[in-house]
Scaffold this active site. Structure first.
Site, short mmCIF file in Angstrom:
data_model
loop_
_atom_site.label_atom_id
_atom_site.label_comp_id
_atom_site.label_asym_id
_atom_site.label_seq_id
_atom_site.Cartn_x
_atom_site.Cartn_y
_atom_site.Cartn_z
N ASP A 123 -2.76 5.95 7.74
CA ASP A 123 -2.64 5.02 6.62
C ASP A 123 -3.44 3.74 6.83
O ASP A 123 -3.37 2.82 6.02
CB ASP A 123 -1.17 4.69 6.35
N ARG A 130 -0.64 -1.75 -1.65
CA ARG A 130 -1.16 -2.66 -2.68
C ARG A 130 -0.71 -4.10 -2.41
O ARG A 130 -1.39 -5.04 -2.81
CB ARG A 130 -0.71 -2.19 -4.06
N GLU A 168 3.49 -0.03 -0.47
CA GLU A 168 3.24 -1.23 0.32
C GLU A 168 1.77 -1.59 0.45
O GLU A 168 1.42 -2.74 0.64
CB GLU A 168 3.87 -1.08 1.72
N LYS A 201 10.07 7.79 3.47
CA LYS A 201 9.42 9.05 3.14
C LYS A 201 10.21 10.23 3.68
O LYS A 201 10.99 10.09 4.63
CB LYS A 201 8.01 9.09 3.75
#
Length: 503
Positions: free
Chosen positions: A291, A354, A352, A280
């Site tokens: 997250d 999912r 990631e 990122k």
């Protein structure tokens, strides 16, 4: 290892029929109209707010320009008749015809944030809706200070209000509602605590350990799979995401067995997300401490289901990993095998969430649940489509709409979104069963939902909540929401569980 703070450390919530001698501030509600503000409720607490006291307060409030607009705050000296009370805080509720539970919750939250340094507050807001007012006060007073040393710890006049007393007309008024509201608010605060804990202190093994402490204290069955158990079990998604970190992944399962009907909750638990090799941008990467907000929400909700003794069985399956770039990290172009055997080509290591959710969904499906809800800070596309305060709700049509409706009713504002069939082909891989991302930017939230749908057992009623924006507030405080973790969507989840239990 230290467990998440005991949320009884929040403000004490109590009911009272009279103003006590320790009351510092009386909080009242003001509604707005063309004829000027009115005190609400207008038909209760006449022994405290007599006609003379109401008239005096309205004169004072009018003199300083109070209008009763939603979340407006006006503080005036207490009339002499309110013995012992030093001041009255009037919080705006807006127009009477627009006043609902969520507006009351927000107004109470604004009031709570303004009452730092106050020991005991009494309020008449419970006469409108004691549950909403209690949730607003508790969550508005929320602070997170474990990492402040004596140099920056809140001074006495900066500490949140210690006790909120809700004036009630009779001894038994609102007893059950206040009990539930406090438990719900404590659960939301627990989720916030998890989210606000920095990744230096909340990594997969520590997250699992803290969860286990709370779950065992609540009498839940707990199973923790470490990296060796994950390898033996074939959890390729969790292992693939976590392999770049020196802090190995975990998968935690909590079960509250309250009745025959089964509900599965899944929460994304990426304790920090750099994006991995598909790294990122550095700007705002610190916000990726959030997250794991989906995991925090389902853990807190499962604990809450037990505290409320719901007559259903709730199992939370929570994959936990840290997504880091390193010589051992998964690469764009790698193929991994998910739990259950589906192969996935990893085109972008920053997609990631999912991957770990897919493992968890398949595992949860082995319990034969009737309902399955997954929660994740899954896509930036959610914020592009819906902004930072509106969760996207996808899934099987009927259950998706049911969850979205309930989310709107509790004030968390989930919005139903489609899973267009034409987008499914974009997840085809040339070398594996699936690709983890589409080859374009369009409909990213929906593509992620379609990816997850591939792993949902047939016949299960399923909802997927993407809370990428709503789970973490990077802006200024509003209503009962401060900076950082919000606890969304705990209140939605528990209301859905209660709705299922009531069937």
């Amino acid at each position: 290892m230290t467990a998440v703070a005991d949320r009884s450390l929040g403000p004490e919530l109590a009911r009272t029929e009279t103003l006590g001698p320790d009351t510092d501030v009386l909080v009242i509600g003001l509604t707005s109209s063309e004829n000027g503000p009115s005190i609400a409720p207008d038909d209760m607490f006449g022994d405290v707010l007599t006609e003379d006291v109401r008239a005096e307060l309205l004169d004072q409030l009018g003199a300083v320009g109070a209008k009763g607009k939603a979340e407006e705050l006006t503080r005036v000296p207490a009339p002499a008749a309110l013995e012992g009370v030093t001041s009255v805080l009037a919080v705006g509720l807006g127009a009477p015809d627009k006043l609902d539970a969520e507006q009351l919750r927000r107004s109470a939250g604004v009031a709570a944030r303004s009452l730092t340094g106050t020991e005991v507050v009494a309020t008449t807001l419970g006469g409108i809706d004691i549950a909403a007012a209690a949730e607003g006060f508790y969550l508005g007073a929320y602070t997170f200070t474990p990492f402040r040393s004596a140099k920056s710890a809140p001074k006495p006049d900066e500490r949140p209000v210690a006790k909120v007393e809700f004036l009630v007309p009779t001894a038994d008024f609102g007893e059950e509602a206040l009990f539930r509201a406090q438990l719900v608010a404590e659960a939301v605060a627990t989720a916030r605590d998890f989210v606000n804990t920095p990744p230096s202190h909340l990594y997969p093994a520590e997250f699992a350990a803290r969860t286990q402490v709370l779950a065992e204290a609540a009498g839940l069955d707990v199973e923790v799979l470490d990296e060796n158990a994950l390898e033996a079990g074939g959890y390729g998604g969790v292992l693939g995401v976590g392999k770049g970190s020196s802090r190995p992944p975990r998968l935690v399962r909590l079960t509250y067995a309250g009745g025959p009907k089964k509900v599965a909750l899944i929460g994304k638990g990426v304790t920090f997300d750099t994006g991995g090799i598909s790294i990122k941008p550095a700007q705002n990467m610190e916000n990726m401490t959030s997250d794991m907000a989906g995991a925090a929400a389902v853990i807190a909700t499962t604990l809450l289901a037990a505290r409320l003794s719901l007559p259903i069985t709730v199992t939370a399956t929570v994959p936990m990993a840290e997504n880091m770039p390193s010589a051992t990290a998964q690469r764009p172009g790698d193929v991994l095998t998910q739990y259950g055997g589906t192969t996935v080509e990893v085109l972008n290591t920053d997609a990631e969430g999912r991957l770990i959710l897919a493992d968890a969904i398949v595992r949860a499906g082995e319990d034969s649940p009737e309902f399955l809800i997954d929660v994740a800070t899954l896509t930036g596309a959610q914020m592009v489509a819906l902004g930072t305060r509106t969760p996207g709700v996808m899934g099987t049509d009927e259950f998706r709409d049911r969850v979205a409706r309930i989310s709107q009713e509790v004030g968390e504002n989930g919005w139903p979104m489609p899973l267009p069939a034409e987008l499914r082909a974009d997840l085809n891989s040339k070398i594996a069963d699936l690709a983890n991302v589409a080859p374009h930017r369009w409909g990213g939230m929906l593509s992620a939902g379609l990816f997850l749908r591939e792993f949902v057992p047939e016949g299960v009623q399923w909802a997927h909540l993407d809370v990428a924006g709503p789970a973490y507030n990077t802006g200024g405080p509003f209503g009962y929401i401060g900076k950082g973790g919000t606890g969304v969507p705990v209140r939605t989840l528990i209301a859905v569980l209660e709705d299922i239990a009531a069937e």
